[in-house]
Design a protein around this motif. Structure first.
Motif, mmCIF file in Angstrom:
data_model
loop_
_atom_site.group_PDB
_atom_site.id
_atom_site.type_symbol
_atom_site.label_atom_id
_atom_site.label_comp_id
_atom_site.label_asym_id
_atom_site.label_seq_id
_atom_site.Cartn_x
_atom_site.Cartn_y
_atom_site.Cartn_z
ATOM 1 N N GLU A 68 28.750 -133.565 -20.475
ATOM 2 C CA GLU A 68 29.631 -132.403 -20.399
ATOM 3 C C GLU A 68 29.236 -131.492 -19.241
ATOM 4 O O GLU A 68 28.097 -131.496 -18.796
ATOM 5 C CB GLU A 68 29.587 -131.597 -21.702
ATOM 6 C CG GLU A 68 30.198 -132.314 -22.905
ATOM 7 C CD GLU A 68 31.686 -132.612 -22.745
ATOM 8 O OE1 GLU A 68 32.361 -131.931 -21.947
ATOM 9 O OE2 GLU A 68 32.169 -133.534 -23.422
ATOM 10 N N CYS A 69 30.205 -130.707 -18.768
ATOM 11 C CA CYS A 69 29.956 -129.699 -17.740
ATOM 12 C C CYS A 69 30.105 -128.331 -18.392
ATOM 13 O O CYS A 69 31.206 -127.784 -18.480
ATOM 14 C CB CYS A 69 30.929 -129.865 -16.572
ATOM 15 S SG CYS A 69 30.667 -128.669 -15.249
ATOM 16 N N THR A 70 28.992 -127.791 -18.879
ATOM 17 C CA THR A 70 28.978 -126.518 -19.583
ATOM 18 C C THR A 70 27.997 -125.569 -18.915
ATOM 19 O O THR A 70 27.136 -125.985 -18.120
ATOM 20 C CB THR A 70 28.550 -126.705 -21.046
ATOM 21 O OG1 THR A 70 27.205 -127.236 -21.059
ATOM 22 C CG2 THR A 70 29.464 -127.680 -21.778
ATOM 23 N N VAL A 97 30.658 -135.244 -13.748
ATOM 24 C CA VAL A 97 29.369 -135.331 -13.048
ATOM 25 C C VAL A 97 29.438 -134.525 -11.756
ATOM 26 O O VAL A 97 28.524 -133.757 -11.436
ATOM 27 C CB VAL A 97 28.999 -136.798 -12.735
ATOM 28 C CG1 VAL A 97 27.666 -136.873 -12.018
ATOM 29 C CG2 VAL A 97 28.942 -137.630 -14.007
ATOM 30 N N ALA A 98 30.522 -134.711 -11.006
ATOM 31 C CA ALA A 98 30.694 -133.979 -9.746
ATOM 32 C C ALA A 98 30.737 -132.479 -9.991
ATOM 33 O O ALA A 98 30.088 -131.699 -9.279
ATOM 34 C CB ALA A 98 31.961 -134.452 -9.034
ATOM 35 N N ASP A 99 31.506 -132.054 -10.988
ATOM 36 C CA ASP A 99 31.638 -130.623 -11.267
ATOM 37 C C ASP A 99 30.305 -130.020 -11.701
ATOM 38 O O ASP A 99 29.946 -128.905 -11.282
ATOM 39 C CB ASP A 99 32.687 -130.388 -12.354
ATOM 40 C CG ASP A 99 34.107 -130.482 -11.830
ATOM 41 O OD1 ASP A 99 34.281 -130.648 -10.609
ATOM 42 O OD2 ASP A 99 35.053 -130.384 -12.633
ATOM 43 N N LEU A 100 29.564 -130.731 -12.541
ATOM 44 C CA LEU A 100 28.256 -130.238 -12.960
ATOM 45 C C LEU A 100 27.304 -130.178 -11.778
ATOM 46 O O LEU A 100 26.567 -129.193 -11.615
ATOM 47 C CB LEU A 100 27.686 -131.133 -14.066
ATOM 48 C CG LEU A 100 26.366 -130.692 -14.690
ATOM 49 C CD1 LEU A 100 26.480 -129.302 -15.315
ATOM 50 C CD2 LEU A 100 25.906 -131.711 -15.737
ATOM 51 N N GLY A 101 27.325 -131.207 -10.937
ATOM 52 C CA GLY A 101 26.474 -131.199 -9.750
ATOM 53 C C GLY A 101 26.769 -130.023 -8.843
ATOM 54 O O GLY A 101 25.854 -129.365 -8.330
ATOM 55 N N LYS A 102 28.065 -129.712 -8.651
ATOM 56 C CA LYS A 102 28.435 -128.569 -7.806
ATOM 57 C C LYS A 102 27.973 -127.254 -8.413
ATOM 58 O O LYS A 102 27.484 -126.363 -7.700
ATOM 59 C CB LYS A 102 29.953 -128.559 -7.591
ATOM 60 C CG LYS A 102 30.458 -129.641 -6.659
ATOM 61 C CD LYS A 102 31.967 -129.611 -6.490
ATOM 62 C CE LYS A 102 32.687 -130.211 -7.665
ATOM 63 N NZ LYS A 102 34.156 -130.329 -7.447
ATOM 64 N N ALA A 103 28.125 -127.136 -9.724
ATOM 65 C CA ALA A 103 27.707 -125.893 -10.391
ATOM 66 C C ALA A 103 26.203 -125.680 -10.275
ATOM 67 O O ALA A 103 25.727 -124.575 -9.991
ATOM 68 C CB ALA A 103 28.127 -125.922 -11.863
ATOM 69 N N VAL A 104 25.429 -126.754 -10.489
ATOM 70 C CA VAL A 104 23.972 -126.659 -10.376
ATOM 71 C C VAL A 104 23.567 -126.394 -8.932
ATOM 72 O O VAL A 104 22.692 -125.552 -8.655
ATOM 73 C CB VAL A 104 23.292 -127.945 -10.907
ATOM 74 C CG1 VAL A 104 21.776 -127.893 -10.688
ATOM 75 C CG2 VAL A 104 23.606 -128.142 -12.387
ATOM 76 N N VAL A 130 35.257 -127.297 -13.048
ATOM 77 C CA VAL A 130 35.905 -126.957 -14.316
ATOM 78 C C VAL A 130 34.799 -126.867 -15.362
ATOM 79 O O VAL A 130 34.094 -127.846 -15.622
ATOM 80 C CB VAL A 130 36.939 -128.018 -14.720
ATOM 81 C CG1 VAL A 130 37.649 -127.592 -16.009
ATOM 82 C CG2 VAL A 130 37.946 -128.249 -13.607
ATOM 83 N N ILE A 131 34.630 -125.691 -15.939
ATOM 84 C CA ILE A 131 33.571 -125.451 -16.911
ATOM 85 C C ILE A 131 34.164 -125.483 -18.322
ATOM 86 O O ILE A 131 35.178 -124.836 -18.591
ATOM 87 C CB ILE A 131 32.883 -124.093 -16.672
ATOM 88 C CG1 ILE A 131 32.419 -123.970 -15.200
ATOM 89 C CG2 ILE A 131 31.712 -123.906 -17.634
ATOM 90 C CD1 ILE A 131 31.385 -124.976 -14.777
ATOM 91 N N TYR A 132 33.513 -126.230 -19.199
ATOM 92 C CA TYR A 132 33.972 -126.363 -20.570
ATOM 93 C C TYR A 132 33.043 -125.607 -21.523
ATOM 94 O O TYR A 132 31.875 -125.372 -21.211
ATOM 95 C CB TYR A 132 34.022 -127.841 -20.983
ATOM 96 C CG TYR A 132 35.149 -128.600 -20.331
ATOM 97 C CD1 TYR A 132 36.358 -128.804 -20.992
ATOM 98 C CD2 TYR A 132 35.011 -129.104 -19.035
ATOM 99 C CE1 TYR A 132 37.397 -129.495 -20.387
ATOM 100 C CE2 TYR A 132 36.053 -129.796 -18.419
ATOM 101 C CZ TYR A 132 37.246 -129.986 -19.101
ATOM 102 O OH TYR A 132 38.274 -130.656 -18.503
ATOM 103 N N LYS A 133 33.573 -125.264 -22.679
ATOM 104 C CA LYS A 133 32.757 -124.704 -23.746
ATOM 105 C C LYS A 133 32.096 -125.844 -24.510
ATOM 106 O O LYS A 133 32.484 -127.007 -24.386
ATOM 107 C CB LYS A 133 33.616 -123.858 -24.687
ATOM 108 C CG LYS A 133 34.262 -122.649 -24.007
ATOM 109 C CD LYS A 133 35.158 -121.890 -24.979
ATOM 110 C CE LYS A 133 35.841 -120.719 -24.292
ATOM 111 N NZ LYS A 133 36.770 -119.989 -25.192
ATOM 112 N N GLN A 134 31.102 -125.517 -25.314
ATOM 113 C CA GLN A 134 30.375 -126.560 -26.029
ATOM 114 C C GLN A 134 31.234 -127.273 -27.075
ATOM 115 O O GLN A 134 30.909 -128.395 -27.471
ATOM 116 C CB GLN A 134 29.124 -125.973 -26.675
ATOM 117 C CG GLN A 134 28.033 -125.644 -25.654
ATOM 118 C CD GLN A 134 26.724 -125.238 -26.289
ATOM 119 O OE1 GLN A 134 26.660 -124.251 -27.023
ATOM 120 N NE2 GLN A 134 25.678 -126.019 -26.034
ATOM 121 N N ASP A 135 32.341 -126.654 -27.496
ATOM 122 C CA ASP A 135 33.219 -127.318 -28.459
ATOM 123 C C ASP A 135 34.212 -128.257 -27.799
ATOM 124 O O ASP A 135 35.071 -128.854 -28.458
ATOM 125 C CB ASP A 135 33.959 -126.291 -29.323
ATOM 126 C CG ASP A 135 34.920 -125.413 -28.514
ATOM 127 O OD1 ASP A 135 35.059 -125.624 -27.294
ATOM 128 O OD2 ASP A 135 35.533 -124.498 -29.112
#
Length: 363
Positions: A68-70, A97-104, A130-135
């Motif tokens: 997930e990207c949270t 994966v790409a979105d999480l990598g960019k955020a980090v 695109v950031i998601y909530k944990q739900d």
């Protein structure tokens, strides 16, 4: 409309050709990067590994992104990255994966290099996450003031990827035209930047309607053809250009607001992003009264098995109250559906969703 217009046209460098990943070590050496943090998925990494270069001169840490990207996962990986002296992040995988990598990477003030294994979104190209909530529900888009440092596309990896993910990418990218046109058509004198975005959006539609089936045939036969390459670059590069040059005028309006709203229903979570966006295109067209456009698209949707209605997504059982919840989420104040020229209320969206269901049943 009072929208942002800042051009974020492209990554710093982009390459799409067979063997593109083989040049990764050279790219890193040119940049003086010797220690890299490699973020990857599970199934996509299994498919990507045979093509991922050994890079003997580079120190590497491999990390599974976690699915997930949270904000929570971003914070965990930011801490892990900062505990060692890495030079860059390499994201290998699909859109999350790409979105999480960019955020980090943004949090760590380090470059991001992306090696997409799918052509399901333009995430590899665009400087946003695109950031998601944990739900599992969608939270927000974060747009970054820095471009992705490098995008390397190895078409063979995507040729062997799941076909349903390519189809979802086609659905997501087809929406670029319908969403951008609903905004750009309101402008009396579109600027040059917006004209570029409009050209790219129209080109997305034309290429996908003309060449998608041949591209999918290439995936079935596992034999590369020009249509396959064209669709891959349409989903990633052309799709990214629409928002890159048009900014708010080229990103999302009605269809993606419907997608975002559907994520509040757990029943929708098994549906791919692009499938929900493709459905959102039809809801948007109902709101605009463009029934002829729907009629023209139905055969294409059927050919690719894109969903035309809730029933096609296995959601025929949802109640009117749940449809109303979705409609209210789609029309919250910050949603881009309000960029459309129509006056949008939750009742407008609710009625459109119900009308669409009835119309498709009659077909």
């Amino acid at each position: 409309m009072n929208q942002s217009l800042i051009v974020r046209g492209a990554p710093q460098e982009y390459e799409c050709c067979e063997g593109a990943w083989d040049n990764l070590e050279e790219h890193l050496n040119r940049r003086g990067m010797k220690r890299v943090f490699i973020l990857h998925g599970k199934d996509s990494w299994t498919a990507a590994q045979p093509y991922f270069p050994e890079m003997a001169s580079i120190d590497k840490m491999f990390v599974n992104y976690g699915g997930e990207c949270t904000d929570e996962r971003t914070a965990e990986l930011t801490k892990l990255f900062n505990e060692s002296s890495f030079d860059t992040i390499i994201a290998v995988g699909g859109g999350k994966v790409a979105d999480l990598g960019k955020a980090v990477a943004y949090q760590c003030k380090t470059p991001i290099i992306i090696l997409p294994t799918l052509a399901a979104t333009c995430a590899a190209y665009t400087p946003l996450s695109v950031i998601y909530k944990q739900d599992g529900s969608m939270d927000r888009y974060d747009v970054f003031p820095v471009s992705n440092a490098l995008v390397l596309i190895e078409p063979k990896v995507i040729l062997y990827s799941p076909k349903e993910l390519m189809i979802a990418g086609i659905g997501d990218t087809l929406a670029k035209w319908y969403e951008a046109d609903s905004m750009i058509s309101q402008l009396t004198v579109p600027s040059i930047e917006i004209q570029v975005a409009a050209f790219a959006a129209r080109k997305c539609r034309d290429v996908l309607l003309e060449e998608s089936q041949a591209a999918l045939d290439a995936m079935d036969s596992q034999k590369m053809n020009q249509a396959f390459l064209n669709v891959v670059e349409t989903n990633i590069l052309l799709g990214g250009m629409v928002g890159g040059f048009g900014d708010d005028y080229g990103r999302t309006s009605g269809a993606h607001s419907i997608h975002d709203a559907l994520t509040i229903l757990p029943e929708s979570h098994h549906q791919l992003h692009g499938n929900k966006v493709a459905y959102g295109v039809f809801v948007q067209l109902v709101i605009e009264g463009k029934w002829n456009e729907i009629d023209q698209l139905i055969p294409f949707y059927h050919q690719l098995k894109l969903p035309t209605c809730l029933s096609d997504m296995g959601m025929a059982h949802i109640t009117e109250a749940e449809i109303e919840r979705v409609a209210k989420r789609a029309t919250v104040e910050h949603e881009t559906i309000h960029y459309m020229k129509e006056t949008i209320t939750f009742k407008v969206v609710k009625n459109a969703m119900i009308e669409l269901e009835d119309y498709i049943k009659e077909k």
